[in-house]
Design a protein around this motif. Sequence first.
Motif, PDB file in Angstrom:
ATOM      1  N   ALA A   1     -37.259  55.658 -24.642  1.00  0.00           N
ATOM      2  CA  ALA A   1     -37.213  56.306 -23.327  1.00  0.00           C
ATOM      3  C   ALA A   1     -38.066  57.562 -23.259  1.00  0.00           C
ATOM      4  CB  ALA A   1     -35.774  56.629 -22.960  1.00  0.00           C
ATOM      5  N   THR A   2     -38.345  58.184 -24.393  1.00  0.00           N
ATOM      6  CA  THR A   2     -39.216  59.365 -24.374  1.00  0.00           C
ATOM      7  C   THR A   2     -40.663  58.993 -24.086  1.00  0.00           C
ATOM      8  OG1 THR A   2     -39.631  59.259 -26.771  1.00  0.00           O
ATOM      9  CG2 THR A   2     -37.727  60.556 -26.029  1.00  0.00           C
ATOM     10  N   ARG A   3     -41.015  57.704 -24.256  1.00  0.00           N
ATOM     11  CA  ARG A   3     -42.394  57.257 -24.026  1.00  0.00           C
ATOM     12  C   ARG A   3     -42.552  56.359 -22.813  1.00  0.00           C
ATOM     13  NH1 ARG A   3     -44.898  55.056 -29.598  1.00  0.00           N
ATOM     14  NH2 ARG A   3     -46.540  54.509 -28.106  1.00  0.00           N
ATOM     15  N   TYR A   4     -41.544  55.507 -22.537  1.00  0.00           N
ATOM     16  CA  TYR A   4     -41.687  54.502 -21.499  1.00  0.00           C
ATOM     17  C   TYR A   4     -40.497  54.535 -20.543  1.00  0.00           C
ATOM     18  CZ  TYR A   4     -44.922  52.771 -25.061  1.00  0.00           C
ATOM     19  OH  TYR A   4     -45.908  52.676 -26.001  1.00  0.00           O
ATOM     20  N   ALA A   5     -40.792  54.254 -19.264  1.00  0.00           N
ATOM     21  CA  ALA A   5     -39.762  54.315 -18.226  1.00  0.00           C
ATOM     22  C   ALA A   5     -38.749  53.183 -18.368  1.00  0.00           C
ATOM     23  CB  ALA A   5     -40.417  54.259 -16.852  1.00  0.00           C
ATOM     24  N   ILE A   6     -37.528  53.462 -17.901  1.00  0.00           N
ATOM     25  CA  ILE A   6     -36.443  52.478 -17.871  1.00  0.00           C
ATOM     26  C   ILE A   6     -35.880  52.441 -16.462  1.00  0.00           C
ATOM     27  CG2 ILE A   6     -34.135  51.879 -18.717  1.00  0.00           C
ATOM     28  CD1 ILE A   6     -34.825  53.414 -21.286  1.00  0.00           C
ATOM     29  N   ALA A   7     -35.674  51.249 -15.931  1.00  0.00           N
ATOM     30  CA  ALA A   7     -34.974  51.077 -14.654  1.00  0.00           C
ATOM     31  C   ALA A   7     -34.481  49.639 -14.570  1.00  0.00           C
ATOM     32  CB  ALA A   7     -35.871  51.396 -13.469  1.00  0.00           C
TER      33      ALA A   7
END
Length: 244
Positions: free
Chosen positions: A37-43
Amino acid sequence: MPDGISSPKQRTLRTPQELVQAGLLPPEALADAQAVATRYAIAVPPALAARIETPHDPLGLQFIPDAAELITAPHEDADPIADEALSPIPGIVHRYPDRALLKPLLACPVYCRFCFRREQVGPDGGLLSADELDAAYTYIAEHPAIREIILTGGDPLILSRAASATFCAACRRSPMSSCCASIAGCRWPTRLCSVTRCWPPWTSKPRSTSPCTPITPGNSTPRPIPACGASPGWASRYWARACC
């Protein structure tokens, strides 16, 4: 997409902690997911979360973060499709003489773990300013060889109707009377009719996903389950064409 407030699965899940709370991620995977999550978005929106049973089912593998995302092989490139190298101005990618990508935003209602633009997309949206959009439309108008404008991002179907109408007008200003528009990579095919009524001839390539029944002793073959009213014969690449 509006978020609910009554339970974790009734709002878009955007953090590893929320995925754990919703039962979509085991607690022991929390630390790895936080690193991702520090590098890539989550939804993960509610309708999708309701269909995911485990992080390793067909849907979970597509949308639940995994530590493997942090592995970078020596041969991998930060810009694998050369978007940056082929972008003459913000929002435009001109790879082929007769077509161009227009990326008005870089936000999505759901983030696919396999996305080849995962370094760029995220909740900040990457939204082009009014001046940047005008410059993009001018670029299209000044290149008469362009016969197809591919609207992508991000998910272009989260644009407002007003923004879609502006895009429609830009297509019609193209010197080529046969210029057409495409929507690429959208996850909201149900919005196609509502946002494209004013468009020139267009094609759509939304992504659709149907979960599968688990393999059990009495059921040895996974069987697609229709989702969102789609019939079993609805292909993963769906083509539509319309004229206003």
